[in-house]
Design a protein around this motif. Sequence first.
Motif, PDB file in Angstrom:
ATOM      1  N   GLY A 729       0.813  -1.205   0.000  1.00  0.00           N
ATOM      2  CA  GLY A 729       0.000   0.000   0.000  1.00  0.00           C
ATOM      3  C   GLY A 729       0.850   1.260   0.000  1.00  0.00           C
ATOM      4  N   LEU A 730       1.972   1.228   0.725  1.00  0.00           N
ATOM      5  CA  LEU A 730       2.810   2.420   0.845  1.00  0.00           C
ATOM      6  C   LEU A 730       3.989   2.408  -0.123  1.00  0.00           C
ATOM      7  CD1 LEU A 730       2.762   2.430   4.720  1.00  0.00           C
ATOM      8  CD2 LEU A 730       1.773   4.200   3.253  1.00  0.00           C
ATOM      9  N   ASN A 731       4.031   1.367  -0.960  1.00  0.00           N
ATOM     10  CA  ASN A 731       5.139   1.217  -1.902  1.00  0.00           C
ATOM     11  C   ASN A 731       6.502   1.156  -1.209  1.00  0.00           C
ATOM     12  OD1 ASN A 731       6.122   0.779  -4.454  1.00  0.00           O
ATOM     13  ND2 ASN A 731       6.459   2.962  -4.854  1.00  0.00           N
ATOM     14  N   TYR A 732       6.520   0.509  -0.070  1.00  0.00           N
ATOM     15  CA  TYR A 732       7.786   0.279   0.625  1.00  0.00           C
ATOM     16  C   TYR A 732       8.378  -1.047   0.154  1.00  0.00           C
ATOM     17  CZ  TYR A 732       7.641   3.986   4.163  1.00  0.00           C
ATOM     18  OH  TYR A 732       7.685   5.180   4.800  1.00  0.00           O
ATOM     19  N   PRO A 733       9.674  -1.292   0.395  1.00  0.00           N
ATOM     20  CA  PRO A 733      10.244  -2.588   0.036  1.00  0.00           C
ATOM     21  C   PRO A 733       9.447  -3.704   0.713  1.00  0.00           C
ATOM     22  CG  PRO A 733      11.967  -1.085   0.767  1.00  0.00           C
ATOM     23  CD  PRO A 733      10.653  -0.416   1.020  1.00  0.00           C
ATOM     24  N   PRO A 734       9.355  -4.873   0.124  1.00  0.00           N
ATOM     25  CA  PRO A 734      10.049  -5.298  -1.101  1.00  0.00           C
ATOM     26  C   PRO A 734       9.368  -4.871  -2.398  1.00  0.00           C
ATOM     27  CG  PRO A 734       8.859  -7.136  -0.112  1.00  0.00           C
ATOM     28  CD  PRO A 734       8.635  -5.960   0.777  1.00  0.00           C
ATOM     29  N   TYR A 735       8.396  -3.964  -2.357  1.00  0.00           N
ATOM     30  CA  TYR A 735       7.757  -3.531  -3.607  1.00  0.00           C
ATOM     31  C   TYR A 735       8.529  -2.364  -4.217  1.00  0.00           C
ATOM     32  CZ  TYR A 735       4.283  -6.709  -1.949  1.00  0.00           C
ATOM     33  OH  TYR A 735       3.677  -7.844  -1.513  1.00  0.00           O
ATOM     34  N   GLY A 736       8.368  -1.190  -3.646  1.00  0.00           N
ATOM     35  CA  GLY A 736       9.185  -0.074  -4.109  1.00  0.00           C
ATOM     36  C   GLY A 736      10.556  -0.187  -3.471  1.00  0.00           C
ATOM     37  N   SER A 737      11.468   0.678  -3.880  1.00  0.00           N
ATOM     38  CA  SER A 737      12.757   0.637  -3.201  1.00  0.00           C
ATOM     39  C   SER A 737      13.111   2.017  -2.670  1.00  0.00           C
ATOM     40  CB  SER A 737      13.841   0.097  -4.116  1.00  0.00           C
ATOM     41  OG  SER A 737      13.765   0.741  -5.355  1.00  0.00           O
ATOM     42  N   LEU A 738      14.017   2.013  -1.701  1.00  0.00           N
ATOM     43  CA  LEU A 738      14.344   3.248  -0.995  1.00  0.00           C
ATOM     44  C   LEU A 738      15.804   3.615  -1.152  1.00  0.00           C
ATOM     45  CD1 LEU A 738      12.589   2.526   2.438  1.00  0.00           C
ATOM     46  CD2 LEU A 738      11.719   3.908   0.558  1.00  0.00           C
ATOM     47  N   VAL A 739      16.053   4.898  -1.135  1.00  0.00           N
ATOM     48  CA  VAL A 739      17.422   5.390  -1.033  1.00  0.00           C
ATOM     49  C   VAL A 739      17.386   6.502   0.013  1.00  0.00           C
ATOM     50  CG1 VAL A 739      19.322   6.556  -2.201  1.00  0.00           C
ATOM     51  CG2 VAL A 739      17.910   4.920  -3.460  1.00  0.00           C
ATOM     52  N   LEU A 740      18.303   6.426   0.959  1.00  0.00           N
ATOM     53  CA  LEU A 740      18.356   7.441   2.002  1.00  0.00           C
ATOM     54  C   LEU A 740      19.636   8.255   1.815  1.00  0.00           C
ATOM     55  CD1 LEU A 740      17.007   8.401   4.704  1.00  0.00           C
ATOM     56  CD2 LEU A 740      18.627   6.896   5.864  1.00  0.00           C
ATOM     57  N   ILE A 741      19.487   9.564   1.731  1.00  0.00           N
ATOM     58  CA  ILE A 741      20.695  10.398   1.646  1.00  0.00           C
ATOM     59  C   ILE A 741      20.877  11.078   2.991  1.00  0.00           C
ATOM     60  CG2 ILE A 741      21.934  12.102   0.287  1.00  0.00           C
ATOM     61  CD1 ILE A 741      20.005  11.803  -1.908  1.00  0.00           C
ATOM     62  N   ARG A 742      22.020  10.845   3.598  1.00  0.00           N
ATOM     63  CA  ARG A 742      22.272  11.424   4.918  1.00  0.00           C
ATOM     64  C   ARG A 742      23.317  12.520   4.822  1.00  0.00           C
ATOM     65  NH1 ARG A 742      24.607   7.267   7.446  1.00  0.00           N
ATOM     66  NH2 ARG A 742      23.829   5.433   6.346  1.00  0.00           N
ATOM     67  N   PHE A 743      23.054  13.607   5.539  1.00  0.00           N
ATOM     68  CA  PHE A 743      23.970  14.741   5.571  1.00  0.00           C
ATOM     69  C   PHE A 743      24.409  14.949   7.006  1.00  0.00           C
ATOM     70  CE2 PHE A 743      21.009  15.213   2.156  1.00  0.00           C
ATOM     71  CZ  PHE A 743      21.766  15.671   1.092  1.00  0.00           C
ATOM     72  N   SER A 744      25.663  15.306   7.217  1.00  0.00           N
ATOM     73  CA  SER A 744      26.060  15.643   8.574  1.00  0.00           C
ATOM     74  C   SER A 744      27.226  16.619   8.547  1.00  0.00           C
ATOM     75  CB  SER A 744      26.441  14.388   9.356  1.00  0.00           C
ATOM     76  OG  SER A 744      27.645  13.873   8.864  1.00  0.00           O
ATOM     77  N   GLY A 745      27.343  17.366   9.640  1.00  0.00           N
ATOM     78  CA  GLY A 745      28.425  18.340   9.732  1.00  0.00           C
ATOM     79  C   GLY A 745      28.291  19.144  11.003  1.00  0.00           C
ATOM     80  N   LEU A 746      29.341  19.878  11.329  1.00  0.00           N
ATOM     81  CA  LEU A 746      29.344  20.640  12.581  1.00  0.00           C
ATOM     82  C   LEU A 746      28.479  21.889  12.491  1.00  0.00           C
ATOM     83  CD1 LEU A 746      33.143  20.294  13.397  1.00  0.00           C
ATOM     84  CD2 LEU A 746      31.236  19.166  14.563  1.00  0.00           C
ATOM     85  N   ASP A 747      28.341  22.408  11.274  1.00  0.00           N
ATOM     86  CA  ASP A 747      27.572  23.629  11.082  1.00  0.00           C
ATOM     87  C   ASP A 747      26.136  23.265  10.677  1.00  0.00           C
ATOM     88  OD1 ASP A 747      26.340  25.866  10.124  1.00  0.00           O
ATOM     89  OD2 ASP A 747      28.061  26.584   8.970  1.00  0.00           O
ATOM     90  N   GLY A 748      25.217  23.400  11.618  1.00  0.00           N
ATOM     91  CA  GLY A 748      23.836  22.992  11.401  1.00  0.00           C
ATOM     92  C   GLY A 748      23.197  23.628  10.175  1.00  0.00           C
ATOM     93  N   GLU A 749      23.456  24.908   9.959  1.00  0.00           N
ATOM     94  CA  GLU A 749      22.823  25.585   8.834  1.00  0.00           C
ATOM     95  C   GLU A 749      23.349  25.079   7.502  1.00  0.00           C
ATOM     96  OE1 GLU A 749      22.811  29.891   9.062  1.00  0.00           O
ATOM     97  OE2 GLU A 749      22.150  29.698  11.165  1.00  0.00           O
ATOM     98  N   ALA A 750      24.656  24.858   7.455  1.00  0.00           N
ATOM     99  CA  ALA A 750      25.256  24.360   6.211  1.00  0.00           C
ATOM    100  C   ALA A 750      24.709  22.973   5.881  1.00  0.00           C
ATOM    101  CB  ALA A 750      26.778  24.305   6.350  1.00  0.00           C
ATOM    102  N   VAL A 751      24.490  22.190   6.920  1.00  0.00           N
ATOM    103  CA  VAL A 751      23.964  20.840   6.700  1.00  0.00           C
ATOM    104  C   VAL A 751      22.558  20.942   6.125  1.00  0.00           C
ATOM    105  CG1 VAL A 751      23.266  18.700   7.832  1.00  0.00           C
ATOM    106  CG2 VAL A 751      25.371  19.832   8.531  1.00  0.00           C
TER     107      VAL A 751
END
Length: 829
Positions: A729-751
């Motif tokens: 129903g939600l198109n989650y795996p194993p039907y749809g597939s997911l990609v997660l992009i993670r960002f991190s850094g010391l400067d919260g605004e830049a992240v």
Amino acid sequence: MLDRHATLTVAEPRTPYQLTTTPQLWLEVLVDRPYPRDSQEDEQILTYSIPPYLTVEIGDILSVPFGSQVIGGIALRFIENLPPGLEENQIRPVEDVITKGFFPDNYWQLLTKIAQYYATDLITVVRVALPKGLLRSSQRRIRLKPDAIPPGAEVFCTPLSRQILSLLKNQKEGDYSAKYLQEKLKNANYGIRDLVKRGWVESYLEAPKSTNIKLKKAITLLITDFPADLTENQRKIVEILRHQGGEMWLPELAQLAGTKHFKPLIDKGYVVIEDREFLRLSSAIMSRDQPKTLTSSQKQALEAIQTLKGGESALLHGVTGSGKTEVYLQVIAPVLAAGKSALVLVPEIGLTPQLTDRFVARFGDRVYVYHSALSEGERYDTWRQMLTGTPQVIIGTRSAIFAPLPHLGMIILDEEHDSSFKQTQLLPTYHARTVAKWRAQLNHCPVILGSATPSLETWLESQVNPSLYLSLPDRIQNRPLPQVEIVDMRRELQRGNRSLFSQSLRSSLETLRDKGEQAILFVSRRGYSTFVSCRSCGYVLECPHCDVSLSYHHTEPGAQELLRCHYCNYGRIHPKQCPECGSPYLKFFGTGTQRVTQELSKEFPHLRCLRFDSDTTRNKNAPRELLKQFTDGEFDVLVGTQMLTKGLDIDRVTLVGVMAADGLLYHSDYRASERAFQTLTQVAGRAGRGEREGKVIIQTYTPEHPVIRAVQTHDYEGFVETELMQREGLNYPPYGSLVLIRFSGLDGEAVQKSAENVAEECVNNFGSDWDILGPAPATIMRVANRYRWQILLKSSGDKADIGGLFRPLKSLVLPKVSMAIDVDPLTIE
Ligand code: ADP
Ligand code: ZN
Ligand code: ZN
């Protein structure tokens, strides 16, 4: 003096210039030298040209110039254009090809595919696949091939080649390191190349002499009967040794026999004690065991597996104790007999010594263990020995999928649903099961995915084709699955029971010892929070660097009470008073393994309890030793976390208690239910594996939860059906597939800004196949002072060229912000 052309008249046929197969001009080479600035990395990629007299293929081991030295390298990739900033006149030619065919067939194709799919660089993949310093610690050597030299032909060589030949001939084995020859003779490399081309000498990489071979004392029985002159004690020792197949490690025998007094037996010539190499053998030393007569469903599964085609993967679905491991063993035997090797991947090897022992008992010293807890030297040695191609069984964790076995005949993933097969913290974020399937296709061998609670992916795939679904529906000898009792902890409280243990668990624990039985108490890592808070003002002690509360640690009575952050490992001493209001009632509320163990000893002083968690098993050999003490009956109750769910098979365990199931159930993640079902079913499966029936008691505050219901009735299929419907129903795996992009850094605004840039780009340029969710702050927004944001992408289309789609995004990220792409993420937190 003859010129070089004249020598061709007697030379072996000269290798033709094969520029046709490699129209590219330049070659990227992975060299084993640290980056100049960043000493963290051990290798770097440099560009070289290929001289016309060399034929280079991807994966060849090369020698290349580097500054004033010649060093080792691996041919990675042909490129048509030079990297920006490099001029043609700066490029130096490859010096020579040292070894061809060092890596198994298609190995580099596999690594390249991983880099593409997981949207990362080849070098990043190489770093997880190859042991560190593979090249640096090896030595290039030159060996004479006396039979290949036509009599009298030497006179036609250059003087340099003749000098090399004569040096080699004067060495007993006709073998010198290239380095030695270079020191002896100026420009020795030209001569070596000439001789290699003629086929008169060969050049090879020698594994380093292991400097850290671990030796351990082993004792071997030399007699087959019981001579009359044995004292009672000596007879006991001989009996134990015999029972263990005639050979044991000395300390183990000493422990079992309760004595270290073996000298009389040595003097009489009945046993010998000698040093053995530890790596090679926990093996030679174990008792041999024979294949068991298979049950009819095991037999069916075995036969089905033997008809699998190369590249196919089948699910072996069998409840705990249904005999899956026996099937693996009998699947592997013919593979070895055919001169091939098998790869067995397991979740966490240090924690399943029992499994390893069973393989060793069946296949002896053909079994090798490969996992990340090995020292660098051990990894390296195991790697080199795999390359020899002798038929062997490698048992390892996730990264063993890169084991360089040349003749791979079978890949098995045991507990295929286990999340430790996926690398999440580091790049590439590969899943060993996905890689296993690619590898099987490249090497034309089958894959077996074994589990009592298959992942929904594997389940769904196996339903497509009945020949890929193999089932072992019953436990061996029709032992019943344990009875599962659900206890509503709310009612316990209403009845005035404030203890951690429900009435039912309490009464089972009380009679445990009299019946000579054992219990396992499972404490979900998330089951209880272990935070410390003030009972007067509610203040919670938090980590100064992360947005999480500190956990309470107390190793033993009298020891310093500590608070620790589980994310960044920050630690401090437990304050006596609340830092906010000064109240002395600063208490930790939670209940982890520690607390359960303490309460147990308080309420059941006669029970001997053993705690098993990441604190008590930190030491490399600790898990094994602790489990052995428990198996040997030195303790009555084992208290532990998720670590206990895997592969424990102890006859006398009849009771399994789950302290609080709720921590598993509630979780922001879409896979929480699947994981909870798997964990609870696995834990329950530890009970009643022997003669006696088992019982499982699950304590929970939400007994009506569908997962709890499904666990109680052992209803995998029912659970899967409901869960799949929701996912679809939600198109989650194993039907749809997911990609997660993670960002991190010391400067919260830049992240945040970087995340927004990337999200915008995705919205504008990705096709309609993609749903873009976010950017949003991660559940725990700050860890170790780094701010974290993420974007979740959902796709119903093909992900084959994810690399091509995602790689350009890197340019949108602001300086000092890091971006990591997790393809097929298992957790989204
Ligand atoms: P699983 O891997 O599915 O948990 P195991 O292979 O560990 O199951 O089998 C459970 C127990 O049954 C083990 O002690 C094993 O030695 C035993 N066993 C497995 N197959 C047979 C068989 N065909 N005959 C007798 N005992 C068996
Ligand atoms: Zn306070
Ligand atoms: Zn922290």
